[in-house]
Design a protein around this motif. Structure first.
Motif, mmCIF file in Angstrom:
data_model
loop_
_atom_site.group_PDB
_atom_site.id
_atom_site.type_symbol
_atom_site.label_atom_id
_atom_site.label_comp_id
_atom_site.label_asym_id
_atom_site.label_seq_id
_atom_site.Cartn_x
_atom_site.Cartn_y
_atom_site.Cartn_z
ATOM 1 N N ALA A 6 32.952 55.434 71.226
ATOM 2 C CA ALA A 6 32.616 54.005 71.189
ATOM 3 C C ALA A 6 33.310 53.312 70.018
ATOM 4 O O ALA A 6 33.844 52.202 70.161
ATOM 5 C CB ALA A 6 31.104 53.835 71.081
ATOM 6 N N LEU A 7 33.322 53.960 68.848
ATOM 7 C CA LEU A 7 33.967 53.386 67.680
ATOM 8 C C LEU A 7 35.472 53.224 67.901
ATOM 9 O O LEU A 7 36.046 52.153 67.645
ATOM 10 C CB LEU A 7 33.709 54.270 66.456
ATOM 11 C CG LEU A 7 34.422 53.866 65.163
ATOM 12 C CD1 LEU A 7 33.984 52.481 64.718
ATOM 13 C CD2 LEU A 7 34.156 54.900 64.069
ATOM 14 N N ILE A 8 36.110 54.285 68.386
ATOM 15 C CA ILE A 8 37.547 54.220 68.659
ATOM 16 C C ILE A 8 37.824 53.210 69.768
ATOM 17 O O ILE A 8 38.830 52.473 69.728
ATOM 18 C CB ILE A 8 38.091 55.606 69.047
ATOM 19 C CG1 ILE A 8 37.904 56.595 67.894
ATOM 20 C CG2 ILE A 8 39.572 55.524 69.427
ATOM 21 C CD1 ILE A 8 38.646 56.254 66.638
ATOM 22 N N GLY A 9 36.918 53.138 70.747
ATOM 23 C CA GLY A 9 37.078 52.163 71.821
ATOM 24 C C GLY A 9 37.058 50.738 71.306
ATOM 25 O O GLY A 9 37.837 49.884 71.756
ATOM 26 N N LEU A 10 36.163 50.452 70.347
ATOM 27 C CA LEU A 10 36.126 49.118 69.747
ATOM 28 C C LEU A 10 37.428 48.808 69.013
ATOM 29 O O LEU A 10 37.935 47.681 69.066
ATOM 30 C CB LEU A 10 34.946 49.015 68.776
ATOM 31 C CG LEU A 10 33.545 48.937 69.401
ATOM 32 C CD1 LEU A 10 32.477 49.012 68.315
ATOM 33 C CD2 LEU A 10 33.399 47.649 70.202
ATOM 34 N N MET A 11 37.971 49.801 68.344
ATOM 35 C CA MET A 11 39.233 49.614 67.633
ATOM 36 C C MET A 11 40.372 49.358 68.612
ATOM 37 O O MET A 11 41.263 48.533 68.351
ATOM 38 C CB MET A 11 39.520 50.834 66.753
ATOM 39 C CG MET A 11 38.498 51.046 65.640
ATOM 40 S SD MET A 11 38.645 52.651 64.809
ATOM 41 C CE MET A 11 40.152 52.399 63.870
ATOM 42 N N VAL A 12 40.346 50.066 69.750
ATOM 43 C CA VAL A 12 41.362 49.838 70.780
ATOM 44 C C VAL A 12 41.217 48.432 71.363
ATOM 45 O O VAL A 12 42.210 47.724 71.588
ATOM 46 C CB VAL A 12 41.255 50.906 71.892
ATOM 47 C CG1 VAL A 12 42.085 50.517 73.111
ATOM 48 C CG2 VAL A 12 41.696 52.265 71.360
ATOM 49 N N ASP A 13 39.972 48.016 71.617
ATOM 50 C CA ASP A 13 39.735 46.667 72.153
ATOM 51 C C ASP A 13 40.261 45.598 71.190
ATOM 52 O O ASP A 13 40.759 44.550 71.625
ATOM 53 C CB ASP A 13 38.239 46.450 72.392
ATOM 54 C CG ASP A 13 37.725 47.243 73.585
ATOM 55 O OD1 ASP A 13 38.555 47.679 74.411
ATOM 56 O OD2 ASP A 13 36.498 47.432 73.682
ATOM 57 N N ALA A 14 40.136 45.860 69.897
ATOM 58 C CA ALA A 14 40.583 44.882 68.904
ATOM 59 C C ALA A 14 42.099 44.884 68.736
ATOM 60 O O ALA A 14 42.664 43.917 68.212
ATOM 61 C CB ALA A 14 39.922 45.168 67.559
ATOM 62 N N THR A 15 42.756 45.968 69.181
ATOM 63 C CA THR A 15 44.216 46.069 69.037
ATOM 64 C C THR A 15 44.848 46.264 70.414
ATOM 65 O O THR A 15 45.049 45.308 71.148
ATOM 66 C CB THR A 15 44.580 47.227 68.094
ATOM 67 O OG1 THR A 15 43.958 48.448 68.543
ATOM 68 C CG2 THR A 15 44.101 46.923 66.672
ATOM 69 N N SER A 16 45.147 47.522 70.763
ATOM 70 C CA SER A 16 45.704 47.831 72.078
ATOM 71 C C SER A 16 45.605 49.334 72.322
ATOM 72 O O SER A 16 45.395 50.119 71.391
ATOM 73 C CB SER A 16 47.178 47.396 72.174
ATOM 74 O OG SER A 16 47.997 48.229 71.370
#
Length: 443
Positions: free
Chosen positions: A381-391
């Protein structure tokens, strides 16, 4: 006997692996993980028959992790305090496997969404109850200096379950879903019965130590409150940092595993089937390096090996990030898998060896499972949020950053053996040496 302790302490560090016990524990781990791997592979498809919501499917598939967070530390501690003529772990394993197998085999027969959820919950509750108990047999039978090797054998067995699950899915599922669910369930019960009747748990040093401590005068009982309190109040925060490091490492690895398929579809333009196969080379690499890493860990130390492994993991993630094409991605994932293997083999061993007594190995196995399950749940979930914020292109970079946090936490782990447990092992070895000497004198 006091004069023997320094000599015996060295002897325990060099003691031979109890290979028979290691193989039987690996058989038990293989059996239970075969069921879990097939569960992860096929239960989502069963849920999808009743809902098209990916969020709901993901939520229901996360039930086992959520239950494990609560059940595994408690049941692990309960097994520490259990005394029967069959041992303290084996009764939970055998009875639990039989009950879990029944609920598992009922999953394909569920005729409604409610019945399916009931079967899933019932299986997850029972199967989680003895999952950590099975792993606790390793520190019960092995001296601290040989636990990495024993756990390495168990991890190879775990890796092989991926192949078994894939073969059952490939050869049986389309012919008979009911038979496909029955095969791993029957395998689990048969294996647990074999282990239960041949392991002789009551002869293990861990069980004998637990019996001796309970019978000792003036020695307080290891209640769960005392176990946790002793850990929290210890001036050496190594175990606290270790649990945080386990959380971060498990989270980074889980994020890569769970999000590799959508990454490959989005960035590498692969089909769903092609993307889903990217983990196979990494799994094979894990099997190849498991035993060499375990042997080396027993020689150079587990903390150092985990730190090296995390550096390798970070390097693999950065390789995969560097050039977004298929060969480089596969190479990076393989390198990362080799690095993760060093943690997978040694993380739980560090927990076992830092326990204040061999008598509480079950509780410490449960605490490792707690930190690992939280990491596996929250990391993606944490990495997913980071991906959502970037790509999606930055997935591997984000995973590498979380792994750097884990490495820093592991650098704060200042010890890998609890003095009290080392003294116990020395005392047990001294007692065994004197018994053997007395037996020889009589003969």
């Amino acid at each position: 006997m006091d004069n023997l302790v320094p000599t015996v302490t060295v002897a325990t560090a060099r003691a031979r692996l109890n290979l028979r016990a290691a193989m039987l524990v690996a058989l038990a781990v293989f059996a239970q993980e075969s069921v879990w791997n097939f569960y992860d592979a096929q239960v989502p498809a069963s849920i999808a028959q009743y809902t098209s919501s990916a969020a709901l499917i993901g939520l229901l598939m996360g039930v086992d992790n959520a239950l494990g967070i609560v059940l595994q530390p408690l049941v692990g501690h309960l097994s520490d305090r259990t005394r029967t003529r069959f041992g303290r772990r084996v009764p939970y394993m055998v009875v639990g496997a039989i009950i879990a197998a029944v609920f598992f085999m009922l999953i394909p027969f569920a005729g409604s969404f409610g019945a399916l959820i009931a079967c899933i919950f019932a299986f997850a509750i029972v199967a989680n109850s003895f999952k950590a108990v099975t792993e606790s047999l390793t520190p019960d039978f092995q001296v601290p200096g040989r636990r990495s090797l024993a756990n390495g054998i168990a991890k190879i067995a775990t890796s092989l379950t991926i192949i078994v699950s894939a073969l059952i899915s490939l050869l049986v599922v389309d012919e008979s879903l009911e038979l496909a669910f029955a095969i791993p369930a029957v395998m689990m019960v048969c294996a647990m019965l074999i282990v239960g009747f041949t392991l002789h748990e009551t002869r293990s040093p861990g069980y004998q130590r637990a019996v001796a401590q309970r019978g000792g005068e003036g020695e307080p009982e290891w209640t769960f409150r005392r176990v946790v309190g002793e850990l929290v109040r210890d001036a050496d925060r190594s175990r606290v940092f270790l649990l945080l490091a386990i959380f971060a490492t498990a989270g980074s690895w889980a994020a890569l595993r769970s999000q590799l398929t959508p990454y490959a579809m989005e960035v590498l333009d692969l089909s769903r089937g092609e993307a889903g196969s990217l983990t196979l080379p990494a799994g094979l690499a894990f099997i190849v390096v498991a035993l060499p890493i375990a042997f080396l860990s027993d020689r150079i130390g587990r903390r150092l090996m985990v730190r090296i492994g995390l550096v390798v993991f970070i390097a693999g993630a950065l390789v995969a990030f560097s050039v977004p094409n298929l060969p480089v991605t596969i190479t990076g994932v393989i390198i990362a898998s080799v690095g993760y293997a060093a943690f997978s083999i040694n993380g739980i061993v560090l927990m076992w060896n830092l326990a204040p007594s061999a008598a509480v190995a079950g509780a410490y196995t449960g605490m490792y499972a707690l930190a690992s399950a939280l990491g596996a749940s929250l990391g993606p979930a944490l990495i997913g949020l980071m991906v959502d914020a970037t790509s999606w292109r930055l997935l591997f970079l984000h995973a590498a950053i979380l792994a750097v946090v884990a490495l820093v936490l592991f650098l704060l782990v200042r010890s890998e053996n609890h003095p009290a447990q080392t003294a116990e092992a020395a005392q047990d070895a001294a007692t065994a040496a004197l018994a053997a000497e007395a037996k020889g004198a009589v003969a």
